[in-house]
Write an enzyme that holds these catalytic residues in place. Sequence first.
Site, short mmCIF file in Angstrom:
data_model
loop_
_atom_site.label_atom_id
_atom_site.label_comp_id
_atom_site.label_asym_id
_atom_site.label_seq_id
_atom_site.Cartn_x
_atom_site.Cartn_y
_atom_site.Cartn_z
N LYS A 1 -8.80 6.79 -19.43
CA LYS A 1 -9.15 7.39 -20.56
C LYS A 1 -7.95 7.17 -21.79
O LYS A 1 -7.78 6.26 -21.87
CB LYS A 1 -9.46 8.82 -20.54
CG LYS A 1 -10.34 9.19 -19.28
CD LYS A 1 -11.67 8.34 -19.28
CE LYS A 1 -12.59 9.07 -18.14
NZ LYS A 1 -13.74 8.17 -17.89
N ARG B 1 0.74 -1.23 -0.09
CA ARG B 1 0.17 -0.02 -0.12
C ARG B 1 0.84 1.24 0.03
O ARG B 1 0.33 2.41 -0.29
CB ARG B 1 -0.93 -0.07 1.16
CG ARG B 1 -1.86 1.23 1.29
CD ARG B 1 -3.08 1.11 2.40
NE ARG B 1 -2.88 0.48 3.50
CZ ARG B 1 -2.34 0.81 4.30
NH1 ARG B 1 -1.91 2.16 4.49
NH2 ARG B 1 -2.39 0.35 5.62
N TYR C 1 -16.01 17.79 -15.13
CA TYR C 1 -16.57 16.34 -14.79
C TYR C 1 -17.53 16.32 -13.58
O TYR C 1 -16.99 16.85 -12.46
CB TYR C 1 -15.43 15.39 -14.61
CG TYR C 1 -15.89 13.84 -14.64
CD1 TYR C 1 -16.89 13.43 -15.25
CD2 TYR C 1 -15.54 13.29 -13.41
CE1 TYR C 1 -17.37 12.12 -15.23
CE2 TYR C 1 -15.85 12.00 -13.19
CZ TYR C 1 -16.83 11.47 -14.11
OH TYR C 1 -17.36 10.12 -13.93
N ASP D 1 -6.82 19.18 -14.15
CA ASP D 1 -7.29 17.76 -14.48
C ASP D 1 -6.85 17.77 -16.23
O ASP D 1 -7.60 18.39 -16.99
CB ASP D 1 -8.52 17.49 -14.36
CG ASP D 1 -9.30 16.31 -14.91
OD1 ASP D 1 -8.75 15.57 -15.53
OD2 ASP D 1 -10.15 15.67 -14.15
C1 LIG Z 1 -12.03 14.89 -17.14
C2 LIG Z 1 -12.35 13.75 -15.82
N1 LIG Z 1 -11.68 13.58 -15.09
C3 LIG Z 1 -11.90 12.57 -14.05
C4 LIG Z 1 -12.73 11.41 -14.31
C5 LIG Z 1 -12.82 10.55 -13.31
O1 LIG Z 1 -11.99 9.22 -13.71
P1 LIG Z 1 -12.22 7.70 -13.56
O2 LIG Z 1 -13.58 7.36 -13.99
O3 LIG Z 1 -10.97 7.12 -13.91
O4 LIG Z 1 -12.29 7.85 -11.69
C6 LIG Z 1 -13.35 11.53 -15.48
C7 LIG Z 1 -14.15 10.48 -15.74
O5 LIG Z 1 -15.08 10.46 -16.81
C8 LIG Z 1 -13.18 12.75 -16.34
O6 LIG Z 1 -13.66 12.77 -17.76
#
Ligand SMILES: Cc1ncc(COP(=O)(O)O)c(C=O)c1O
Length: 371
Positions: free
Chosen positions: A193, A45, A97, A168
């Site tokens: 993604k 961990r 998001y 992000d």
């Molecule tokens: C821009 C963005 N950030 C974060 C996330 C969250 O990622 P995860 O689904 O891997 O937890 C997403 C998910 O769609 C996203 O589109």
Amino acid sequence: MTNPATILAQSGRPDRIQGSPVNPPIVLSSTYRNSGTEPGNIYARWDTETWNPFEETLAALEGSAFPALVHSSGMAAITTALHAAPPGKIVAPRHAYHASLVVAREMAEREGGQVVTVDIADTDEVVAALPGASAVLIESPTNPMLELADIPTIAAAAHDAGALVIVDNTFATPLGQQPLAMGADIVVHSATKYLAGHSDVILGAVLAATEDLHTRMWNYRTHTGAVAGPMETWLALRGMRTLSLRFERITANAAELAKRLSDHPLVEAVAHPSLPSHPHRERAPKGCGVVTLRPKGGREAADRLVEATRLWLPATSLGGVESSLERRRRFVDEASTVPEDLLRLSCGIEDIEDLWEDLDQALRHAVTGLQ
Ligand SMILES: Cc1ncc(COP(=O)(O)O)c(C=O)c1O
């Protein structure tokens, strides 16, 4: 090694010694032989060798002096990043998001703070919201509206106001832009993604601009335990090896589809950072695989279009090699300022003519009822 395509192909491999494997091994062990007298891994961990190649490769791509910190999901990574800021006001894009906004609000409200949402493309509005903020969360392009932020100007103003800058970078990828060089303190990824790229893992990562932030986030990950599995991390690095090829093709497909859709008589609106109609094209990253589309006929036509595709997959998420689409407002948490009929298209690596033919037939079916 500074060129991204070379980093992607070469980084994170075992030492070049006779008989060593080409790929790093997957180590399935929760604990390590460690009597406490010598340095070395103790418990998985805290740290494990299967994470290191992924973390070093992503750090090299983002230009970070510190290894990335892999997490069990993009949301786990965002949670860690938000916790690196002191409690208080968080400024965030109104079209971030949606789950990121949910987490930020829950966290801020529990700590007596608040989330102030802004139009992240309107720099004056963002700067006006900064006094008293402990952090600003940036998406550029935003999900799903594809608004583009002036990251360097916002970062400088945020620092003047004493706020931490979290970007992000999921949509742009490090090939599109490197937020640390633009003034960000923390970069977040949903590696689910484009990085992993094959819709087969859920994974996330954070990167820090300073050792102090890196250590704080390492501690948070270790103590809260949102750690990644070795198999997922290995798969993500394997997928990442082809990121430069995939992202180039995906971006070319997205730009071409956006152009053709702009001229389609059954389309109400299209957005993509490459289009002359985008209000902040000059802020665009070097690539974007998402296009948004509003068909004529409103929400019903949008739902029919999703149903009518034969090749495009009706599915959430983005960044895979396969093209997919969805109507974003089907989610109750999606911002009410996102149009009801807005479809988010995640372009894949398929042949452009096949993608176009399917979209065109689905549009004709959805809007005019023709097959
Ligand atoms: C821009 C963005 N950030 C974060 C996330 C969250 O990622 P995860 O689904 O891997 O937890 C997403 C998910 O769609 C996203 O589109």
